[in-house]
Design a protein around this motif. Structure first.
Motif, PDB file in Angstrom:
ATOM      1  N   ASN A 160       2.651   3.340   1.665  1.00 18.18           N
ATOM      2  CA  ASN A 160       3.312   4.496   2.259  1.00 18.18           C
ATOM      3  C   ASN A 160       2.454   4.986   3.436  1.00 18.18           C
ATOM      4  O   ASN A 160       1.402   5.588   3.241  1.00 18.18           O
ATOM      5  CB  ASN A 160       3.475   5.594   1.223  1.00 18.18           C
ATOM      6  N   ALA A 161       2.932   4.713   4.635  1.00 13.06           N
ATOM      7  CA  ALA A 161       2.167   5.042   5.833  1.00 13.06           C
ATOM      8  C   ALA A 161       2.132   6.539   6.103  1.00 13.06           C
ATOM      9  O   ALA A 161       1.261   7.043   6.827  1.00 13.06           O
ATOM     10  CB  ALA A 161       2.724   4.294   7.036  1.00 13.06           C
ATOM     11  N   GLU A 162       3.104   7.295   5.574  1.00 13.96           N
ATOM     12  CA  GLU A 162       3.189   8.705   5.838  1.00 13.96           C
ATOM     13  C   GLU A 162       2.129   9.494   5.083  1.00 13.96           C
ATOM     14  O   GLU A 162       1.826  10.635   5.414  1.00 13.96           O
ATOM     15  CB  GLU A 162       4.571   9.217   5.456  1.00 13.96           C
ATOM     16  N   MET A 163       1.596   8.903   4.012  1.00 14.94           N
ATOM     17  CA  MET A 163       0.605   9.621   3.217  1.00 14.94           C
ATOM     18  C   MET A 163      -0.755   9.535   3.873  1.00 14.94           C
ATOM     19  O   MET A 163      -1.100   8.539   4.511  1.00 14.94           O
ATOM     20  CB  MET A 163       0.530   9.023   1.805  1.00 14.94           C
ATOM     21  N   SER A 164      -1.508  10.625   3.694  1.00 13.68           N
ATOM     22  CA  SER A 164      -2.867  10.645   4.232  1.00 13.68           C
ATOM     23  C   SER A 164      -3.797   9.827   3.335  1.00 13.68           C
ATOM     24  O   SER A 164      -3.420   9.429   2.203  1.00 13.68           O
ATOM     25  CB  SER A 164      -3.365  12.092   4.312  1.00 13.68           C
ATOM     26  N   SER A 165      -4.958   9.571   3.841  1.00 12.30           N
ATOM     27  CA  SER A 165      -5.931   8.759   3.061  1.00 12.30           C
ATOM     28  C   SER A 165      -6.264   9.436   1.753  1.00 12.30           C
ATOM     29  O   SER A 165      -6.400   8.788   0.701  1.00 12.30           O
ATOM     30  CB  SER A 165      -7.207   8.552   3.899  1.00 12.30           C
ATOM     31  N   LYS A 166      -6.360  10.796   1.784  1.00 14.25           N
ATOM     32  CA  LYS A 166      -6.704  11.493   0.567  1.00 14.25           C
ATOM     33  C   LYS A 166      -5.568  11.392  -0.447  1.00 14.25           C
ATOM     34  O   LYS A 166      -5.789  11.209  -1.662  1.00 14.25           O
ATOM     35  CB  LYS A 166      -7.022  12.951   0.890  1.00 14.25           C
ATOM     36  N   GLU A 167      -4.331  11.503   0.079  1.00 17.62           N
ATOM     37  CA  GLU A 167      -3.175  11.408  -0.831  1.00 17.62           C
ATOM     38  C   GLU A 167      -3.081  10.025  -1.440  1.00 17.62           C
ATOM     39  O   GLU A 167      -2.749   9.854  -2.626  1.00 17.62           O
ATOM     40  CB  GLU A 167      -1.892  11.748  -0.066  1.00 17.62           C
ATOM     41  N   LYS A 168      -3.360   9.017  -0.600  1.00 18.62           N
ATOM     42  CA  LYS A 168      -3.333   7.639  -1.131  1.00 18.62           C
ATOM     43  C   LYS A 168      -4.401   7.468  -2.214  1.00 18.62           C
ATOM     44  O   LYS A 168      -4.173   6.807  -3.238  1.00 18.62           O
ATOM     45  CB  LYS A 168      -3.576   6.625   0.003  1.00 18.62           C
ATOM     46  N   LEU A 169      -5.577   8.028  -1.964  1.00 21.04           N
ATOM     47  CA  LEU A 169      -6.665   7.897  -2.930  1.00 21.04           C
ATOM     48  C   LEU A 169      -6.317   8.596  -4.248  1.00 21.04           C
ATOM     49  O   LEU A 169      -6.598   8.075  -5.347  1.00 21.04           O
ATOM     50  CB  LEU A 169      -7.942   8.477  -2.309  1.00 21.04           C
ATOM     51  N   ASP A 170      -5.679   9.801  -4.102  1.00 22.60           N
ATOM     52  CA  ASP A 170      -5.274  10.521  -5.309  1.00 22.60           C
ATOM     53  C   ASP A 170      -4.203   9.756  -6.077  1.00 22.60           C
ATOM     54  O   ASP A 170      -4.208   9.710  -7.336  1.00 22.60           O
ATOM     55  CB  ASP A 170      -4.749  11.932  -4.921  1.00 22.60           C
ATOM     56  N   ARG A 171      -3.290   9.169  -5.324  1.00 19.31           N
ATOM     57  CA  ARG A 171      -2.233   8.385  -5.990  1.00 19.31           C
ATOM     58  C   ARG A 171      -2.841   7.185  -6.715  1.00 19.31           C
ATOM     59  O   ARG A 171      -2.426   6.834  -7.827  1.00 19.31           O
ATOM     60  CB  ARG A 171      -1.214   7.939  -4.950  1.00 19.31           C
ATOM     61  N   LEU A 172      -3.807   6.510  -6.073  1.00 14.87           N
ATOM     62  CA  LEU A 172      -4.446   5.339  -6.681  1.00 14.87           C
ATOM     63  C   LEU A 172      -5.212   5.748  -7.923  1.00 14.87           C
ATOM     64  O   LEU A 172      -5.188   5.052  -8.965  1.00 14.87           O
ATOM     65  CB  LEU A 172      -5.388   4.686  -5.649  1.00 14.87           C
ATOM     66  N   LYS A 173      -5.861   6.903  -7.813  1.00 18.86           N
ATOM     67  CA  LYS A 173      -6.632   7.370  -8.973  1.00 18.86           C
ATOM     68  C   LYS A 173      -5.713   7.658 -10.147  1.00 18.86           C
ATOM     69  O   LYS A 173      -6.028   7.355 -11.308  1.00 18.86           O
ATOM     70  CB  LYS A 173      -7.405   8.623  -8.558  1.00 18.86           C
ATOM     71  N   SER A 174      -4.567   8.241  -9.820  1.00 18.63           N
ATOM     72  CA  SER A 174      -3.592   8.538 -10.879  1.00 18.63           C
ATOM     73  C   SER A 174      -3.029   7.259 -11.483  1.00 18.63           C
ATOM     74  O   SER A 174      -2.783   7.166 -12.680  1.00 18.63           O
ATOM     75  CB  SER A 174      -2.468   9.398 -10.303  1.00 18.63           C
TER      76      SER A 174
ATOM     77  N   SER B 217     -12.324   1.720   1.415  1.00 16.78           N
ATOM     78  CA  SER B 217     -12.337   0.557   2.317  1.00 16.78           C
ATOM     79  C   SER B 217     -11.063  -0.255   2.179  1.00 16.78           C
ATOM     80  O   SER B 217     -10.473  -0.698   3.179  1.00 16.78           O
ATOM     81  CB  SER B 217     -13.549  -0.324   2.025  1.00 16.78           C
ATOM     82  N   LEU B 218     -10.610  -0.458   0.953  1.00 19.78           N
ATOM     83  CA  LEU B 218      -9.429  -1.281   0.724  1.00 19.78           C
ATOM     84  C   LEU B 218      -8.156  -0.551   1.139  1.00 19.78           C
ATOM     85  O   LEU B 218      -7.183  -1.186   1.622  1.00 19.78           O
ATOM     86  CB  LEU B 218      -9.353  -1.706  -0.745  1.00 19.78           C
ATOM     87  N   LEU B 219      -8.125   0.772   0.966  1.00 21.26           N
ATOM     88  CA  LEU B 219      -6.930   1.508   1.347  1.00 21.26           C
ATOM     89  C   LEU B 219      -6.769   1.567   2.878  1.00 21.26           C
ATOM     90  O   LEU B 219      -5.658   1.731   3.401  1.00 21.26           O
ATOM     91  CB  LEU B 219      -6.991   2.939   0.801  1.00 21.26           C
ATOM     92  N   SER B 220      -7.875   1.333   3.594  1.00 25.40           N
ATOM     93  CA  SER B 220      -7.811   1.326   5.051  1.00 25.40           C
ATOM     94  C   SER B 220      -7.357  -0.018   5.602  1.00 25.40           C
ATOM     95  O   SER B 220      -7.092  -0.157   6.799  1.00 25.40           O
ATOM     96  CB  SER B 220      -9.181   1.690   5.641  1.00 25.40           C
ATOM     97  N   ALA B 221      -7.305  -1.050   4.722  1.00 25.03           N
ATOM     98  CA  ALA B 221      -6.909  -2.386   5.179  1.00 25.03           C
ATOM     99  C   ALA B 221      -5.408  -2.495   5.226  1.00 25.03           C
ATOM    100  O   ALA B 221      -4.683  -1.766   4.553  1.00 25.03           O
ATOM    101  CB  ALA B 221      -7.485  -3.441   4.233  1.00 25.03           C
ATOM    102  N   ASN B 222      -4.952  -3.424   6.080  1.00 22.64           N
ATOM    103  CA  ASN B 222      -3.511  -3.662   6.164  1.00 22.64           C
ATOM    104  C   ASN B 222      -3.070  -4.586   5.036  1.00 22.64           C
ATOM    105  O   ASN B 222      -3.882  -5.116   4.260  1.00 22.64           O
ATOM    106  CB  ASN B 222      -3.153  -4.213   7.528  1.00 22.64           C
TER     107      ASN B 222
END
Length: 710
Positions: free
Chosen positions: A115-129, A145-150
């Motif tokens: 989801n490109a619309e989510m911020s890095s923090k939101e992505k990290l929170d989603r992954l943690k969940s 590092s991995l969440l920043s990769a394509n």
């Protein structure tokens, strides 16, 4: 008459009373058992030593038996089990689990970063969940590092990590090589075309996915150790093994072995005593079976034969035991000199062959126990074999030649057999012996045979007189024509002598046919008419070319003369100390039969009735089968001899008529002869008489021609 019978009873053997003791044999079997037990007890009693821990042994101690050293066996088995390494197994499913873990992790990261619309923090929170507790396994920088990769980079990183983890965990990874395996994953990811930051995160995930897949297998380990234990053989203390040598220190291990073998004075065992009791009991059972079933012609009672056997056994074992005492003086082979053949030869000559064979086995068994000093086991099989071979050789050599001259020959023969047996034993043992040792063995073998013969010859008269034994040897000696009484018959009553010989031939053949003692019947027949030598010319067989003196005597006087020969013959036999069996034959061979000729003659010459009892022999009637057969043979021989033309048919008719008359007259009422045996006796007598009185060729008379002198 009573006075004569009293004198007769006083002259019976000293063991005559045993015939009246019907249950004596039940007492003698335990006596034999007690004798065997007492003689052998000291030889099976366990040896004990007063050995102190950490003391110096004053003698060399050998293991008396073979025992299993359970303590040492268990110790060696534990050592074998401990030497088995731990067993490990490769868990291939661990690689699949690690790969699944890596794939799940990258899938969650790819889903969170899609989801490109989510911020890095939101992505990290989603992954943690999404990852839950698994999130804390890796540093947050890895996720960042991995969440920043394509998507392409993530896919490449995923495939690279999965491949590296799968290849690395396809090989065994023990715990001690876990770090080395993780480094291999890092090396495999070095060449992946990814940014350094992403590659480092991938390496971290790959390293953490590597776990030890070569794990300890307790089941396999236990199986291997049990297998190693089973391969360890039992530790045994062998019979004859040296436990401690003289002058050696008795340490804890030596003391433990002495204790295990029961050689310490505080460890007494009853097992050998129980074993000896069982063996003695078996010997008693065998002897009881033998004596209860065996028919022995020398004795009228098994009490006598069993008592005689007991005495011979006791004497032989006593001699054996006394000689065994010299073993303590380092004469370890002194058993070779024991005159054990004496017991066997006495048993054979005085009882019978079968019991002699049984006795040979008993002596071999006893000897192997009594002379067990100096051997590692309880039984000295060398002595046992030596005794058995010598005894059997003596029995076979004597065979039917039961004469005193053969006894000494048997001793010399067995001496030679003993030498052969000793030679064979020495060769089999393959030992090194000096000429002096071999010579001493041979000398003892010779002395054993000779002494056995001398003792046998010396003891036989005591047993024969004491037990009233009429052995085969004694019978053969009494059948010698040079015996004074036989010479008396031959010179003073030749007709009676010839008659006695004929009766002997008939009686022997008949007795052997019915299983009675043929030799006793033969020799007894030689003496049965010894009383006729008092007045030989008053008996018809001695009246050659002379008138019959009975023609001038009254029937009553003639009757008295004829009847008196039985009692007079018995008195002569007593005077010459002849066997009781011969005296009984002389008294009983006419039984209470009637003197028919003089009875009828007395009736013709008298107007008054004559009592039949006055013309009968006083008896007693025949008491044994042998005397019954002699009674028949005596009458048959006299009757057939008086026949003018003894044809086979007439002989058979006469024989059966005589047997029938005696049977009807009750002459066989007091003996155990059967109708079947009487029929056998009749057939044998007919066959024998037909052979004696066979037809002969009549030769033409030869007339001498007178030669005219020139």
């Amino acid at each position: 008459m009573k006075r004569k019978m009293d004198r007769k009873d006083r002259k019976q053997p000293i063991f005559h009373f045993l015939k009246k003791m019907q249950s004596l044999h039940l007492f003698l079997y335990p006596v034999i058992g007690v004798i065997l037990f007492i003689v052998l007890y000291s030889n099976v009693e366990p040896d004990t030593f007063d050995a102190k821990l950490f003391s110096v042994s004053d003698q060399t101690i050998y293991a008396p038996v073979t025992v299993v050293d359970k303590e040492m066996t268990e110790k060696r088995r534990e050592e074998a089990a401990e030497s088995v390494e731990d067993q490990y197994v490769l868990k291939k499913e661990y690689a699949d689990n690690s790969v699944d873990l890596v794939e799940s992790l990258f899938d969650a990261i790819m889903e969170a970063s899609s989801n490109a619309e989510m911020s890095s923090k939101e992505k990290l929170d989603r992954l943690k969940s999404s990852l839950g507790d698994m999130y804390d396994k890796y540093p947050e920088s890895v996720y960042t590092s991995l969440l920043s990769a394509n998507e392409g980079q993530l896919t490449l990183a995923k495939d690279a990590v999965v491949t590296a983890v799968n290849e690395t965990m396809s090989e065994p990874i023990p715990a001690e090589k876990l770090e080395e395996a993780r480094n291999k994953v890092k090396e495999r990811l070095q060449n992946v075309n990814l940014p350094d930051k992403i590659r480092s995160a991938a390496e971290e995930i790959g390293r953490s996915a590597i776990i030890s897949n070569y794990v300890f297998d307790p089941k396999s380990t236990d199986e291997k150790r049990e297998e190693a234990k089973e391969k360890v053989q039992e530790v045994q203390i062998k019979q004859g093994q040296i436990i401690v040598e003289e002058g050696q220190l008795i340490d804890r291990e030596v003391y433990r072995k002495l204790e295990l073998l029961g050689l310490l004075d505080n460890k007494y065992t009853f097992q050998p005593i129980i074993g000896l009791f069982i063996l003695v009991l078996l010997v008693m059972i065998y002897l009881a079976y033998f004596f209860e079933k065996e028919k022995n012609s020398f004795f009228t009672s098994k009490n006598q034969s069993l008592l005689l056997f007991t005495i011979i056994l006791a004497i032989t074992l006593t001699v054996m035991k006394i000689i065994s005492l010299f073993q303590k003086m380092d004469y370890s082979h002194i058993g070779f000199i024991v005159p054990v053949l004496m017991g066997v030869m006495l048993t054979k000559l005085l009882i019978n062959d079968r019991l002699a064979f049984v006795t040979s086995i008993i002596y071999a068994f006893c000897g192997s126990l009594i002379f067990n000093d100096g051997v590692t086991g309880t039984f000295n099989f060398t002595i046992g074999l030596y005794y058995l071979c010598g005894c059997i050789a003596a029995i076979l050599f004597l065979g039917e030649h039961n004469v005193r001259s053969k006894i000494l020959q048997a001793g010399l023969f067995v001496s030679a057999v003993n030498i052969v047996v000793i030679t064979a034993i020495l060769f089999i043992q393959n030992g090194i012996y000096s000429n002096l040792e071999i010579g001493s063995y041979f000398l003892m073998a010779i002395v054993s045979g000779v002494i056995s013969s001398v003792l046998t010859i010396g003891l036989m008269p005591f047993f024969e007189s004491g037990f009233g034994i009429l052995s085969t040897m004694k019978l053969i000696e009494l059948s010698n024509p040079n015996h004074p009484l036989l010479r008396k018959i031959l010179t003073e009553a030749p007709g009676t002598y010839h008659h006695s010989v004929m009766v002997a031939n008939l009686a022997e053949a008949a007795c052997e046919a019915i299983g009675a003692n043929g030799l006793l019947a033969r020799v007894g027949s030689y003496y049965h008419d010894i009383g006729k030598t008092k007045r030989p010319r008053y008996f018809i067989e001695n009246q050659m070319n002379m008138e019959n003196p009975h023609d001038k005597l009254s029937p009553q006087l003639s009757k008295n003369i004829i009847i008196a020969h039985a009692e007079e013959g018995a008195e002569m036999l007593r005077k010459h100390k002849m066997p009781k069996e011969f005296i009984d034959i002389a008294l009983q061979h006419h039984g209470t039969s009637l003197l028919k000729f003089f009875y009828h003659k007395a009736q013709e010459n008298s107007d008054q009735p004559i009592l039949e009892s006055e013309f009968r022999y006083p008896g007693p009637k025949p008491q044994t089968r042998e005397i019954a057969v002699i009674c028949i043979a005596d009458s048959v021989e006299a009757a057939v001899r008086s026949m003018k033309n003894p044809m086979p048919e007439k002989i058979e008719k006469l024989v059966r008529s005589i047997i029938k008359d005696k049977l009807q007259d009750g002459q066989f009422d007091e003996c155990d002869i059967t109708f079947k045996e009487l029929e056998t006796v009749a057939k044998i007598l007919c066959e024998t008489l037909k052979g004696i009185f066979h037809s002969r060729i009549e030769y033409p008379e030869f007339h001498e021609k007178k030669v005219k002198k020139t």
